[in-house]
Design an enzyme around this catalytic site. Structure first.
Site, PDB file in Angstrom:
ATOM      1  N   GLY A   8     -10.653  -7.862  -1.654  1.00 17.23           N
ATOM      2  CA  GLY A   8     -11.236  -8.357  -2.454  1.00 17.23           C
ATOM      3  C   GLY A   8     -12.472  -9.121  -1.642  1.00 17.23           C
ATOM      4  N   ALA A   9     -12.778 -10.585  -1.529  1.00 16.01           N
ATOM      5  CA  ALA A   9     -13.878 -10.438  -0.558  1.00 16.01           C
ATOM      6  C   ALA A   9     -13.352 -10.606   0.410  1.00 16.01           C
ATOM      7  CB  ALA A   9     -14.570 -11.824  -1.561  1.00 16.01           C
ATOM      8  N   ALA A  11     -10.831  -9.435   1.999  1.00 20.81           N
ATOM      9  CA  ALA A  11      -9.130  -8.568   2.741  1.00 20.81           C
ATOM     10  C   ALA A  11      -8.948  -7.863   1.971  1.00 20.81           C
ATOM     11  CB  ALA A  11      -7.840  -9.397   2.410  1.00 20.81           C
ATOM     12  N   ASP A 122      -6.784 -21.405  -4.948  1.00 18.52           N
ATOM     13  CA  ASP A 122      -6.983 -19.900  -5.602  1.00 18.52           C
ATOM     14  C   ASP A 122      -5.543 -19.913  -6.691  1.00 18.52           C
ATOM     15  OD1 ASP A 122      -8.818 -18.697  -6.349  1.00 18.52           O
ATOM     16  OD2 ASP A 122      -8.197 -16.827  -5.540  1.00 18.52           O
TER      17      ASP A 122
END
Length: 183
Positions: A8-9, A11, A122
């Site tokens: 992801g952005a 991790a 999220d």
């Protein structure tokens, strides 16, 4: 056995084995656009908060991965691997009766979190795993935190609805109604 299962952005997720257990290592990655000291602080703080929230969610009886280890120097969380499918990947194959039950339970879980001062940050159908036995697991607490703000709770609910509108638009009215009934 080590292999990347997600990126992801913030991790990288690595499927691994740890003391005989199948685990996921979540390692926060450096952002070169940030000042090095700010980057260090942000990755450590977000790792610490995520681990604390996961532990609190587990104490509340909500299914989430079990926290096995935290290493702030490596910006790493080790948690048990949850076998199952992301809800987003299988939602179209489930009956409306099963979906009604699932979304009512998601609403209940979020309400319990909010009652105890926890926000997910999220919550989407991509961050919910359905196991073969029908258990729901909430995952990815990377943007989670502690709050007593009604506005923060409203943002959790609003973002969940927006995620349904963008990914499951044909079912949004029914599913969000069931979610709110549970909430």
């Amino acid at each position: 056995m080590e292999r990347i299962i997600g990126k992801g952005a913030e991790a990288v997720l690595i499927l691994d084995e740890w003391y005989g257990f199948k685990v996921v290592r979540k390692i926060r990655i450096r952002k070169r656009y940030r000042h090095p000291l700010m980057d260090l602080w942000l990755r450590q703080e977000r790792t610490r908060i995520e681990a604390r929230v996961m532990a609190e969610v587990k104490k509340l009886g909500i299914h989430c991965p079990t926290l096995l280890d935290v290493n702030l120097d490596k910006f790493e969380i080790i948690m048990d691997f949850i076998p199952g499918s992301k809800l987003s990947d299988i939602i179209d194959s489930l009956s409306i009766n099963i979906l009604n039950k699932i979304f009512t339970n998601i609403g209940k879980y979020l309400a319990i979190m909010h009652e105890h001062g926890l926000v997910h940050g999220d919550l989407t159908t991509s961050n919910i795993i359905l196991t073969a036995k029908g258990s729901l697991y909430i995952i990815d607490f990377g943007l989670s935190g502690f709050s007593r703000s009604l506005e923060d709770y409203g943002v959790d609910v609003h973002l969940f609805k927006r995620s349904l509108e963008s990914t499951h638009y044909k079912l949004v009215d029914t599913l969000f109604t069931k979610f709110m009934e549970g909430y």
